[in-house]
Design an enzyme around this catalytic site. Sequence first.
Site, PDB file in Angstrom:
ATOM      1  N   LYS A 214       0.753  -1.291  -0.109  1.00 29.82           N
ATOM      2  CA  LYS A 214       0.128   0.028   0.001  1.00 29.82           C
ATOM      3  C   LYS A 214       0.878   1.187  -0.058  1.00 29.82           C
ATOM      4  O   LYS A 214       0.678   2.097  -0.762  1.00 29.82           O
ATOM      5  CB  LYS A 214      -0.901  -0.087   1.213  1.00 29.82           C
ATOM      6  N   CYS A 268      -3.445  10.889   1.143  1.00 27.97           N
ATOM      7  CA  CYS A 268      -2.794   9.584   1.181  1.00 27.97           C
ATOM      8  C   CYS A 268      -1.509   9.763   0.563  1.00 27.97           C
ATOM      9  O   CYS A 268      -0.577   9.533   1.249  1.00 27.97           O
ATOM     10  CB  CYS A 268      -3.486   8.416   0.174  1.00 27.97           C
TER      11      CYS A 268
HETATM   12  N1  SAJ Z   1      -1.241  15.046  -9.049  1.00 32.05           N
HETATM   13  C1  SAJ Z   1      -0.303  15.823  -9.828  1.00 32.05           C
HETATM   14  N2  SAJ Z   1       0.047  15.417 -10.858  1.00 32.05           N
HETATM   15  C2  SAJ Z   1      -0.210  13.995 -11.430  1.00 32.05           C
HETATM   16  C3  SAJ Z   1      -1.192  13.436 -10.674  1.00 32.05           C
HETATM   17  C4  SAJ Z   1      -1.649  13.900  -9.550  1.00 32.05           C
HETATM   18  O1  SAJ Z   1       0.282  16.940  -9.264  1.00 32.05           O
HETATM   19  O2  SAJ Z   1       0.178  13.789 -12.699  1.00 32.05           O
HETATM   20  C5  SAJ Z   1      -1.959  15.413  -7.580  1.00 32.05           C
HETATM   21  C6  SAJ Z   1      -3.074  15.834  -7.631  1.00 32.05           C
HETATM   22  O3  SAJ Z   1      -3.531  16.932  -8.199  1.00 32.05           O
HETATM   23  C7  SAJ Z   1      -3.550  15.708  -6.306  1.00 32.05           C
HETATM   24  C8  SAJ Z   1      -2.307  14.608  -5.666  1.00 32.05           C
HETATM   25  O4  SAJ Z   1      -1.774  14.318  -6.710  1.00 32.05           O
HETATM   26  O5  SAJ Z   1      -3.184  16.887  -5.302  1.00 32.05           O
HETATM   27  C9  SAJ Z   1      -3.038  13.337  -5.309  1.00 32.05           C
HETATM   28  O6  SAJ Z   1      -4.149  12.930  -6.400  1.00 32.05           O
HETATM   29  P1  SAJ Z   1      -4.201  11.466  -7.136  1.00 32.05           P
HETATM   30  O7  SAJ Z   1      -5.137  11.508  -7.970  1.00 32.05           O
HETATM   31  O8  SAJ Z   1      -2.879  11.076  -7.580  1.00 32.05           O
HETATM   32  O9  SAJ Z   1      -4.532  10.362  -5.761  1.00 32.05           O
HETATM   33  P2  SAJ Z   1      -5.566  10.178  -4.563  1.00 32.05           P
HETATM   34  O10 SAJ Z   1      -4.879  10.855  -3.390  1.00 32.05           O
HETATM   35  O11 SAJ Z   1      -6.812  10.889  -5.019  1.00 32.05           O
HETATM   36  O12 SAJ Z   1      -5.619   8.772  -4.272  1.00 32.05           O
HETATM   37  C10 SAJ Z   1      -4.414   8.059  -4.245  1.00 32.05           C
HETATM   38  C11 SAJ Z   1      -4.563   6.742  -5.201  1.00 32.05           C
HETATM   39  N3  SAJ Z   1      -3.128   5.957  -5.239  1.00 32.05           N
HETATM   40  C12 SAJ Z   1      -2.726   5.841  -6.526  1.00 32.05           C
HETATM   41  O13 SAJ Z   1      -2.890   6.321  -7.409  1.00 32.05           O
HETATM   42  C13 SAJ Z   1      -1.348   5.019  -6.687  1.00 32.05           C
HETATM   43  C14 SAJ Z   1      -5.610   5.853  -4.818  1.00 32.05           C
HETATM   44  O14 SAJ Z   1      -5.608   4.604  -5.648  1.00 32.05           O
HETATM   45  C15 SAJ Z   1      -5.342   5.073  -3.382  1.00 32.05           C
HETATM   46  O15 SAJ Z   1      -6.408   4.423  -3.064  1.00 32.05           O
HETATM   47  C16 SAJ Z   1      -5.641   6.669  -2.575  1.00 32.05           C
HETATM   48  O16 SAJ Z   1      -4.533   7.443  -2.986  1.00 32.05           O
HETATM   49  C17 SAJ Z   1      -5.511   6.247  -1.156  1.00 32.05           C
HETATM   50  O17 SAJ Z   1      -6.548   6.029  -0.507  1.00 32.05           O
HETATM   51  O18 SAJ Z   1      -4.412   5.759  -0.700  1.00 32.05           O
END
Ligand code: SAJ
Length: 413
Positions: A214, A268
Site C-alpha cells: 500500500k 494519502c
Molecule cells: N497530482 C499531480 N500530478 C499528477 C497526478 C496527481 O500533481 O500527474 C496530484 C493531484 O492534483 C493531487 C495529488 O497528486 O493533489 C493526489 O491525487 P491522485 O489522483 O494522484 O491520488 P488520490 O490521493 O486521490 O488517491 C491515491 C490513489 N493512489 C494511487 O494512484 C497510487 C488511490 O488509488 C489510493 O487508493 C488513494 O491514494 C489512497 O487512499 O491511498
Amino acid sequence: MKLPFNKISVIGLGYIGLPTAATLASRGVEVVGVDVNPKAIEAINKGQIHIVEPDLDAVVHQVVNAGKLKAVAKPEQADAFIIAVPTPFKGNHVPDLAFIEAAAKSIAPVLQKGNLVILESTSPVGTTEKLANWLGDLRKDLSFPHQKGAASDIRIAYCPERVLPGHVLKELVENDRVIGGMTPACSEKAKALYKIFVQGQCLETNAATAEMCKLTENAYRDVNIAFANELSLICDRLGINVWDLISLANHHPRVKILQPGPGVGGHCIAVDPWFIVDSAPEQARLIRTSREVNDGKPHHVVDKVKAAVKGLKDPVIACLGLSFKADIDDLRESPAVDIVAHLAKDKVGNLLVVEPHVDSLPASLLGLQLVETEEALRRAQVVLLLVNHRSFYDIDRKSLEGKKVIDTRGVWR
Ligand code: SAJ
C-alpha cells in the site's frame, strides 16, 4: 447462495469504511458499522451520508432501509471485523497508530473464537503484528496467529484499500486486492470475505508485504509527480514550456511522465511515503526527497505570484480552483488552499477566489471573496490557475489577454 459470513462489523465509517460497509450490505450481509462520531451514526441510520462520494448516498439509503446496515457507537459481536480508521502522522512525520489501537480495544471484548479481524487502514510495516499483540493482551482466553499460527482461534489479515476518491464504489468492486494474512489460513479466510463483493483478483501474501505494498503504491506516484514537479522548476529556470516538454518526451514508447502541479494534496499520497521514511530513514532517500520536492512546490508558486505583482498598484489576483485535484469538492490537504492562504497572510494583493464546487470558503480563507469565474477574470490583472477543473478549459482565451497568467496545471499551455 449461502454467504461465508452472516454478520460483518466495519470499524470507522469514513471514506473507505462506509462504502465498504454499504457494498457488503448490498450483497445481503448483515453489516454493523461502528463510529465515534455521533453525527455520522445519526446520518447513516437515517439512510444519509456525511461524506462526499458519487452514488454512495443511494446505496446507503437502500441498505439502511432494507435493514442490512446500521450504525452504532460501540462494537457488538460479529463473524468478522474490518478496521478502516485514519492513520495520520504526528509532528516529525511519525505515524500515529492511536486510532487503530482504540479500535483494537473496542472490539477486544466482543471477539469470539472463529472471528476474522482485517486491518484496512494505511499502516507502517509491523502494524498488523502490533494489532495482534494488542488483542492478545486483552483476550488471554483466545489464541492469535502470532501465538498459535494456523491453529489460532482468531484470524488476522492486512488488506489495504486502493480506491480513488470519486470512483470508490466502482473501484471497490473492480480493483484487484492484496490479502496479507498473518498465516495462510488467515489469508484464506480474508479472501473469502472479499470474494463477497470483489470482482478483481484477490492476491494472497503476508501481512508485512501487504502493508508495504500500500505504501509503495502511493510512494511510487509521489516520486513520479515529484519528477514532474522538479522538471517544472528546471523549465522555469531555463525558459522552457514544461507541458510541451513532457508531451514530447511521452511520445517515447517507454517514457510516461506525470503532470506537474501546485503541489501534492489529498490524504494519502502526501502522507504515506513518510511511513516508509520513518521505517527506513537511511535507505528511503529518493522517497524523502520526493516528498520535499512536492511539499516545496506551493512555495515556488507563491514566489511566482509575488514576482508577477511587483510594480502593480493594488493588484487584483484571480485564484482559480481550491480543491486538491480536478472536478471534486474536497478542499482538505489542498495545496491550492495553502497557496491562497499564504498569499492572504503575506497581503499579496486583493484575492478573488473561484471554486465552482463549493458554496463557501474554508476557515483558513475566511475574509476573502468567493466569486464566479467571469467576475474574477474581469477584475484581475493576475490570473493564478490552481486546479484543472473541466470548466476552466472552457475559459475564453481572450478574457486572459493583457493579464499576467500563472498556470500551475498546464490548462492554457
Ligand atoms: N497530482 C499531480 N500530478 C499528477 C497526478 C496527481 O500533481 O500527474 C496530484 C493531484 O492534483 C493531487 C495529488 O497528486 O493533489 C493526489 O491525487 P491522485 O489522483 O494522484 O491520488 P488520490 O490521493 O486521490 O488517491 C491515491 C490513489 N493512489 C494511487 O494512484 C497510487 C488511490 O488509488 C489510493 O487508493 C488513494 O491514494 C489512497 O487512499 O491511498
